[in-house]
Structure formats: structure tokens, C-alpha cells
Scaffold this active site. Structure first.
Site, PDB file in Angstrom:
ATOM      1  N   HIS A 131      46.391  34.132  49.048  1.00 20.55           N
ATOM      2  CA  HIS A 131      45.134  34.744  48.602  1.00 20.55           C
ATOM      3  C   HIS A 131      43.932  33.943  49.108  1.00 20.55           C
ATOM      4  CE1 HIS A 131      48.046  36.331  45.592  1.00 20.55           C
ATOM      5  NE2 HIS A 131      47.306  37.415  45.670  1.00 20.55           N
ATOM      6  N   GLU A 154      48.122  47.452  45.616  1.00 18.66           N
ATOM      7  CA  GLU A 154      49.515  47.250  45.181  1.00 18.66           C
ATOM      8  C   GLU A 154      50.469  48.181  45.928  1.00 18.66           C
ATOM      9  OE1 GLU A 154      50.409  44.755  43.597  1.00 18.66           O
ATOM     10  OE2 GLU A 154      48.333  44.193  43.230  1.00 18.66           O
TER      11      GLU A 154
HETATM   12 ZN   LIG Z   1      48.470  41.446  46.720  1.00 20.23          ZN
END
Ligand SMILES: [Zn+2]
Length: 914
Positions: free
Chosen positions: A494, A403
Site C-alpha cells: 500500500h 476489491e
Molecule cells: Zn487492495
């Protein structure tokens, strides 16, 4: 989200438009292909005359770095093709070994060009300063106007209108970020809005970045805002807002706190003037503060921090049990570990490189329910509580590192969060997340857990089962790239990240880890730019390796890692499609049309030199597409064809500069362009053509009222009467018969009826009521199509646990039959259809399986006979298949995302089972 509105949709070119922009083909290597040096000396640009990368320079450039870099670009107009007057410096950073990278943003007529950054790399000092390499994205073909043709208020309404679900639109807001030029071809002037609202299906937040073409008044680009840790749940957007609220006058102190597992650990804290303590680490240049949201909704922390939320407090230096169970202690320690990794190993002072505050919020929920996710919101980290299945998400150092690396990326390459650049954004966050954990924990790169992400989050089960992704999954572009349309995971950010993330991790395993970390960081900070794809990423890493003076053997090792994951120029051409490509890399992927062996579709011209126009070609024989729309600077699209002529919409200013929308027709073989309708206050859509008849829907902007217009036998169009309070959608027209789906309200209930209208008789000949005014299901009829002498439609139950049916009705009202029953195992949950006189093709829109996206779960096309039968897969192409248009017999064209871009392709018959 389910979008039930039927295409063509004037106000929603759709999210896949972005793919044409950012999923450009890889740059071709210039120079001899057999060059034994793995670092390319010159990589030409895509869609521009400016090179993507020039390496191996040693040209004198004394003086102030930014001025010297600009003078260098100006001194070589033939090499760079850059107008220095269009560049503005946005950062000059010194690397650990004394190099400087000057980063420029490209402007066009004073307006920034989205993602267009050009970098100059300097070595040496003073009079010895030299340019070592140059590269990035600078678009040379931009001629787009810089004043909008559409009024600002209209652009805002059009942006909000892109939320096609009425429930999503209610209460949604549009934040105006100003003008931007979208690159590609001549460029497009756009107004950038962030839409915020509520997703009506999930109740979760809906945050979308929307770019309105300010000349045509149509959506040019749209994508979800960024970066939840896992795909799918919870999106967020950065806004300028409060971050740390470390109170003035706090003094550094140390204390203890329990971690998430109840172990007492030492923590750096702040002692406040009143003698109490807060979770604020004041021992580093960057203030690290950690807040406990105490179960509040994560939406309360999107973009800002509520005024009453302070860093976790304690009356004494030994923090209470809640500091551990909330995940606050782990977040606090992990933030410091991430800061130390970037500072000690890579010479970077915090996420912004300037020692700015680092803030974490832990223990957020999804409206009181568990929130098993984490995200970087542009300013801070937000961690979910995890619930009963997971530990608090802040316990995993690799997740914290992931993050926080999104924060580093935002202040460096700022990779656009869509398609390949978005997947590279995720890959870099994964790489550093794991590198930070492995380094801090003293793990070996050969430890099986080293490559796993988030493996420590689960309360039960093995690390392998728990891991969200793994960087040793050995995926390659050619075997594994999932070409997702823009509606799925922002184009696969992703889904495809471990293809390049795995290559980076292999480099870390085969070089020594420290060299690899410095190499990947230098590529991120000093070579990558926002629109870079996987091959640009490879070239950036190799160029960074040369600047770090890696040996030739080391550079070969790096190149071999990319080779092993199929990341090399031209990989898209080796995917083995079972379809034939009619139009490669469609610039504006709106729905195509087909009939009688001809296709019609919107595109830029092959050289990208003119605005979007309408093209036609053969569906059966290879031919060069020909333009059928006039060259008038407007946007042409949303076409229909009967195989002889096309009817379509033109949007933009007329010769006098007045903005409007127009319905045009023209024979495919050429001839006069005919105008049927023009307005600046009413929106035409659903254009259909059959012989000398043209029909379209007209919606009044102000009242939302819709009407149907018909031009019969070439006569001027007339409005067909429709009962008061009735609305229509899904216009279809064939051989003198019109069809549509009509909706109205009976009492409290909405009812829906596929309707047939005979043009010769001048009246409705059949109307099949599917909504039950007395029931509660709210069944809806959509996607009406005339084919094989019947009217076909899709019936979607209001109860979303039930499947949709495809049904057909006789034109005289004499009865309805099932083409595909909603009880069939093949029935989709919702769908759109297209049909010839023999076969109906339907879309099975993708929905994310519990275990994550797979190829089979992406949007696919299925076909069955018009009379019913067992559906077969139309094509076994990997990746998304969308916006099908039936031609003749079983032949169908569609937009295929397999190659990581949007191609118009065709198949003559279904592939069967895949
Ligand atoms: Zn990410």
C-alpha cells in the site's frame, strides 16, 4: 507483531528473504538507448536468459492457438532460450478485437515455478494467424533438485516453528499446498504451507504463506496473505469453499430496498418457490448474491460462508430497513455496476471471465467491535460495518471496484502480493476502482474527487480528509519510494502503490478515459505476469498500447506519464544513499556479522549459479566478496565472525543424502573447514566465535530443551551445565568470556537474568536478575552483547505501554548502569542491539502511525556511546534499516531496503539528525 527472539534464528530466515526474490533489479534495455520508439522491441530478462519482452513480430503461426504458440517458442530456441517441454498452458483468452493471448506456466521437473508465466500474443485467424509479441518470466538457470531432502512431517513442523511467538504457535494450523520451485539462481525446491492462527498482540487473525526450502529445511519465503483494503488490519486467505448459495428455483424479480442513506431504490431480486424474496440479481450471466452478516465476526467469513448464512431475505419484494443500514443494498448495486463496467467497456464476463457467481458479504465486525475495512478473500467481497466513524464500507463504489478488481487480477496477471508486484496489484485495484466510480457517476476526470479512493466512506469531514489514498499525489520512485522490509505492509504494497497507480491515472487524464481503461486492462489481462515490477509494468502497458494500435503520439503520452513518476529502468540507482554498498541485492537477507574490518554474510554467488553460500569482504575498502563455505549444495549462513575466522551453520543433506544441521568454522583468509557439531534431531543456533573459542546453543526438536556448547582452544565442544528448568538465549562470546540471557520460572512468574561466565574460571561470575518473581511485570532481558569489558542487554517490560531500556553490567557482578533509560524520549518499545567497544547501535522497529506509514516510522537504526548519551540516527537513508552488526568504533553494517531490494551497506559514523 513483536518478535522478541534474538537472531540468528535458524528456523526463520525471515520475511525479508522474499525481497531478494521478487524485488529484482529492472531489466536492462537492449538495443540503442536513444530509440525514439517508446515501445521497447526487446527487453532482456533478469536472472534468466529468456527475454522479458519481445515486440514488433509478425511471424506466421497457423492452427490451434496454444499449439501454435508452443511451436513458435520451440522454433526459436536461440531467441527465447525456452524448453517448451517445461510449459503448460493455463489459459488462452480472446480479446475484444480478436487477438488471443496464450498464457503458459513454467514447470521444473514437473513442479510449478512460483510466478513464472510466459505469454504469446497472436493476431489474425486460421492460416493468417501470426505471433505479434512474446514475453513474461521464464527462468533458464533452474537446476534445483525435485525430491525433498527433509521429511514431510519435519517441513510442517518447521513451517509452524516460523511462528516464533509461543502464543501464536499454540493452536496454529498448517495447510499443505504441495511443492513449488522458487525462482532465482538455480531455484529452490520448496513446500508451500498456509499458516492460520491468532495474532497474540491484536487478537486478530494471523494468516501467513510460508515456503519451506525442502532441501535445507529453512524458511525460503514468507508473507502475509492478501488484501485488506487498507494496510494493517485483518488479513485473510483464499480457500476453496462455498460462495453463492442462491437457492435453486429462484426466479428473477424486481423490488425495492432502502440504501444505506434510507433512500428507496429499485433492486433486482430473486423470487423463491415459497413466495419470499432474496437479494439475488439473476439478470446477468453472473449471479450476484448479497449476504448480511448481521454483525458476525469477519473471521467467520474468511474463505467460506457459514452454512446458515443466506442472501438477505424479505417476505415481500420491498426489502426492510436493515437491508439499507447493513450496507447490503449498496453492495448489491455496486457489484452489478462493477460487473457492467467490465462487461460493457472491456468485454469481460465477470471477475473470473467466465460468468462465475459474484458474492458480497456486508456488516461484518471485528468480534463485535467496528471493522472499518473491506477485503477480497479469493472468492468474494467482505465489507466491514464501518462503526460510528464510517458508513458501511460497501457504500463506496470505488472500494467495491477495488476489491472486485483484486478478483479480476487473481484470474489474470495474479501479481504476487509482496513488494513491487504487490504494489502494482494495489495500484490496478485503485485504478479500476476509481475508473468504475467516475464512469458510473458521470464524473469528469478534472473533478477533484475523481482521484480520491474511499472519499465517501466517512460520516463526517471532507472527502479529502476521508480518502484512504489519492491517485493524484504525484509521488515518484526516486523521491518517494519507501523501501520497506518484508515485515512492513508486505514490503510496501500500500505504501508504494500510488507511484505506479498515479502514472496509470495520469494516462487516464491525458488520453481519453475509454482508451486508457482498455489499455490498462489489456496490460493486466494480456501482458503482466505475477512477479513483474514497476518497470515491467511500464513495458507491459506500452506493449499493450502497441497491440491496441495506439498512435505514436499516444504512446509518447503513456511513456511520459511513467517518466513523470520516475518509472524507468535504473531508477533504483538514483536514490542518493548516504551509505556505501558492500553487497547489492542480497539473495538471502539473514543477519550479517562484522568485526575488525571484515563482514560475513550469506548470499548466492554473483551469477546466481550456485546455492546459497557464505561470503566475506572488507568493511573499509572496496573488494570482491570471497566465498568461505564449501561448495556442497547445502545452505550456509547464520554466521559470526571475530574478524579472523567465521563460524556458521550448514543445513542440508550430507554426501550420503542424510539431512542435518552442522556447525562449521574456517579462517576468513582460507584454510581447512572444521566441523564442531552435527545432528538431525537437535538444532544448533546462536553461533559465536572469538579467537580459538566457539560457542553455540543446541535445542532438541522433540523436547524443546536448550543447552550451551563451548569449544575452548580448538578442543571438541562440551556442554556447559545449566540448572534444570533453565533456558537460555542471546549467546555472546568475547575474549574468554561468555554471556547469555537465562530464563526460568519461580512459582508462577517467569524471570530473566543476563549472565556472565568466565571460561578460564569455569564458572558464572555475574548474574543480574531483571524479572521480579514477586511482581507482575514480567520484564525480559534479551539481545545480550559483550562489548567494552561489560555485558550489555535490553530490558523489555511485560507492560507494553512502557519502553525498553539498554543496560550494562560489570563482568564481576559489581553493578549495573543504564546506557539508555526506558524513560528517555529515544527509548524504543522493543529493540535489538549490536555493539563495538565504543558504541551501541539499536534498532527502532517501525510501528504504523495512526495516519499510515511514513518514512520516519519505518525500522531505523540509532547509535549512542557505550557509556550513554543522546542517540543519533545512524543513516538518513529512506526506507527500512535492519539487522545491524557493529564493526569497529562507530562503524556499522546493516541490511538496507531503500532501493526496493536488500543491500548490505556500511557507514563509518552516525549521520546525526535526519
Ligand atoms: Zn487492495
Amino acid at each position: 507483531m513483536h518478535h522478541r527472539s534474538r537472531a540468528p534464528k535458524v528456523l526463520g530466515v525471515g520475511i525479508t528473504a522474499v525481497l531478494g526474490l521478487v524485488l529484482a533489479a529492472p531489466p536492462a534495455l537492449a538495443g540503442p538507448a536513444a530509440d525514439p520508439d517508446p515501445v521497447p522491441g526487446l527487453v532482456s530478462g533478469q536472472d534468466t536468459a529468456a527475454p522479458q519482452l519481445v515486440t514488433g513480430l509478425a511471424e506466421p503461426a497457423p492452427g490451434d492457438p496454444a499449439a501454435a504458440a508452443l511451436a513458435h517458442l520451440a522454433a526459436h530456441p536461440d531467441r527465447y532460450r525456452i524448453d517448451p517441454g517445461q510449459l503448460a498452458e493455463i489459459g488462452a483468452e480472446r480479446t475484444a478485437d480478436g487477438r488471443r493471448t496464450v498464457r503458459f506456466q513454467q514447470y521444473h521437473g514437473g513442479i510449478p515455478v512460483l510466478g513464472a508465466q510466459y505469454l504469446v500474443h497472436l493476431t489474425g485467424e486460421g492460416a493468417e494467424q501470426r505471433v505479434e509479441s512474446v514475453g513474461g518470466k521464464y527462468f533458464t538457470g533452474l537446476t534445483a533438485p525435485t525430491t525433498p531432502a527433509v521429511p514431510a512431517g519435519t517441513l510442517r513442523n518447521l513451517a509452524l516453528g516460523s511462528l516464533t511467538d509461543r502464543r501464536a504457535r499454540a493452536g496454529a494450523t498448517a495447510e499443505d499446498h504441495g511443492q513449488v520451485i522458487l525462482p532465482g539462481g538455480t531455484g529452490r525446491l520448496a513446500q508451500h504451507f498456509t499458516l492460520r492462527g491468532t495474532d497474540p498482540d491484536t487478537g486478530g487473525p494471523l494468516v501467513r504463506e510460508v515456503y519451506l526450502d525442502a532441501t535445507a529445511g529453512a524458511i525460503a519465503l514468507a508473507h502475509d496473505a492478501r488484501t485488506p483494503y487498507t494496510a494493517g488490519d485483518g488479513t485473510t486467505a483464499p480457500t476453496a469453499a462455498a460462495t453463492a448459495r442462491a437457492e435453486a428455483g429462484a426466479e428473477p424479480a424486481t423490488g425495492t430496498a432502502p440504501d444505506a442513506f434510507g433512500r428507496s431504490v429499485k433492486v433486482n431480486i430473486g423470487r423463491l418457490p415459497d413466495g419470499s424474496y432474496q437479494l439475488t440479481d439473476l439478470t446477468r450471466p453472473a449471479t450476484i448474491a448479497t449476504h448480511d452478516a448481521a454483525g458476525r465476526d469477519y473471521n467467520d467469513f474468511r474463505g467460506g460462508i457459514p452454512a446458515d448464512s443466506l442472501p438477505a431475505r424479505s417476505p415481500g419484494p420491498d426489502f426492510p430497513a436493515s437491508t439499507g443500514s447493513s450496507g447490503a443494498t449498496d453492495a448489491h448495486l455496486n457489484a452489478a455496476a462493477v460487473y457492467d463496467f467490465y462487461r460493457d467497456r472491456l468485454g469481460r464476463d465477470g471477475l473470473d471471465g467466465k460468468g462465475g457467481p459474484i458474492t458480497s458479504v456486508v456488516n461484518v465486525t471485528n468480534g463485535g467491535a467496528p471493522f472499518p475495512n473491506a477485503f477480497w478473500d479469493g472468492k468474494k467481497m467482505v465489507y466491514g460495518d464501518g462503526g460510528t466513524t464510517y458508513h458501511p464500507f460497501s457504500v463506496a463504489l470505488d472500494v467495491a471496484g477495488h476489491e472486485m478488481t483484486h478478483g479480476v487480477i487473481e484470474h489474470t496477471a495474479d501479481l504476487v502480493y509482496v513488494g513491487q508486484p504487490g504494489a502494482m496489484n494495489e495500484a490496478l485495484a485503485d485504478y479500476f476502482g476509481n475508473a468504475i466510480e467516475v464512469t458510473a457517476r458521470g464524473m469528469s476526470m478534472s473533478d477533484p474527487k475523481a482521484a480520491l479512493l474511499g472519499e465517501s466512506l466517512c460520516r463526517t469531514g471532507t472527502p479529502e480528509d476521508c480518502a484512504q489514498r489519492r491517485l493524484d499525489d504525484r509521488r515518484t520512485t526516486v523521491d518517494d519510494y519507501l523501501g520497506a522490509g518484508g515485515g512492513v505492509d508486505n514490503g510496501g504494497v500500500h505504501l508504494n502503490s500510488t507511484i505506479i497507480g498515479g502514472a496509470l491515472w495520469d494516462i487516464r487524464r491525458t488520453l481519453d478515459p475509454l482508451t486508457a481503461d482498455r489499455l490498462v486492462y489489456r496490460a493486466l489481462a494480456d501482458y503482466l505476469t505475477p512477479l513483474d515490477d514497476f518497470v515491467d509494468g511500464r513495458n507491459a502497458v506500452l506493449a499493450a498500447g502497441r497491440s491496441l494500435k495506439l498512435t505514436r503520439d499516444q504512446l509518447r503520452t503513456v511513456a511520459a506519464a511513467f517518466d513523470a513518476h520516475g518509472i524507468r529502468a535504473g531508477w533504483e540507482n538514483r536514490l542518493g544513499l548516504d551509505s556505501r554498498t558492500l553487497l547489492r541485492d542480497a539473495s538471502t537477507p539473514v543477519a550479517p556479522a562484522a568485526a575488525n574490518g571484515r563482514w560475513v554474510m550469506t548470499n548466492s554467488d554473483p551469477a546466481g549459479k550456485t546455492p546459497t553460500a557464505l561470503y566475506t569482504g572488507s568493511t573499509t575498502a572496496p573488494d570482491a566478496p570471497t566465498r568461505i563455505s564449501p561448495e556442497d549444495g547445502r545452505l550456509h549462513g547464520w554466521a559470526a565472525t571475530d574478524g579472523r575466522s567465521a563460524a556458521w551453520l550448514a543445513i542440508g543433506p550430507d554426501a550420503q543424502g542424510a539431512w542435518g544441521m552442522e556447525v562449521l568454522t574456517r579462517p576468513l583468509s582460507g584454510g581447512p573447514v572444521r566441523s564442531l557439531f552435527r545432528s538431525s534431531t537437535q538444532q544448533p543456533s546462536d553461533v559465536q566465535i572469538s579467537g580459538d573459542d566457539v560457542a553455540y546453543k543446541v535445542t532438541d526438536f522433540a523436547t524443546g530443551r536448550s543447552r550451551l556448547h563451548l569449544s575452548h582452544n580448538g578442543a571438541p565442544a562440551v556442554e556447559l551445565p545449566l540448572p534444570d528448568g533453565h533456558d537460555l538465549s542471546g549467546v555472546t562470546l568475547k575474549d574468554g568470556v561468555l554471556g547469555w540471557s537465562e530464563t526460568w520460572t519461580v512459582g508462577e512468574k517467569r524471570v530473566s537474568a543476563p549472565t556472565v561466565y568466565s571460561i578460564a574460571a569455569g564458572k558464572v561470575t555475574a548474574q543480574y536478575l531483571v524479572g521480579d518473581p514477586s511482581g507482575s511485570t514480567g520484564t525480559e532481558a534479551t539481545s545480550t552483547v559483550l562489548a567494552g569489558g561489560r555485558l550489555l542487554w535490553v530490558e523489555t517490560p511485560g507492560d507494553r505501554t512502557k519502553r525498553s531500556s539498554i543496560r550494562s553490567g560489570a563482568l564481576d557482578g559489581s553493578g549495573v548502569t543504564d546506557v539508555l533509560s526506558g524513560t528517555s524520549p529515544y527509548a524504543p518499545s522493543w529493540t535489538t542491539i549490536t555493539a563495538s567497544d565504543r558504541a551501541v547501535t539499536f534498532a527502532a522497529p517501525g510501528s504504523k502511525p495512526a495516519g499510515g506509514w511514513t518514512n520516519a516510522a519505518l525500522p531505523k537504526l540509532w547509535q549512542l556511546p557505550l557509556t550513554g548519551g543522546t542517540p543519533e540516527r545512524l543513516s538518513c537513508n529512506r526506507g527500512g534499516q535492519e539487522k545491524a552488526a557493529a564493526d569497529q568504533g562507530t562503524r556499522v553494517i546493516w541490511l538496507d531496503a531503500t532501493a526496493g531490494r536488500t543491500d548490505l551497506v556500511v557507514r563509518n559514523r552516525p549521520a546525526g539528525s535526519c
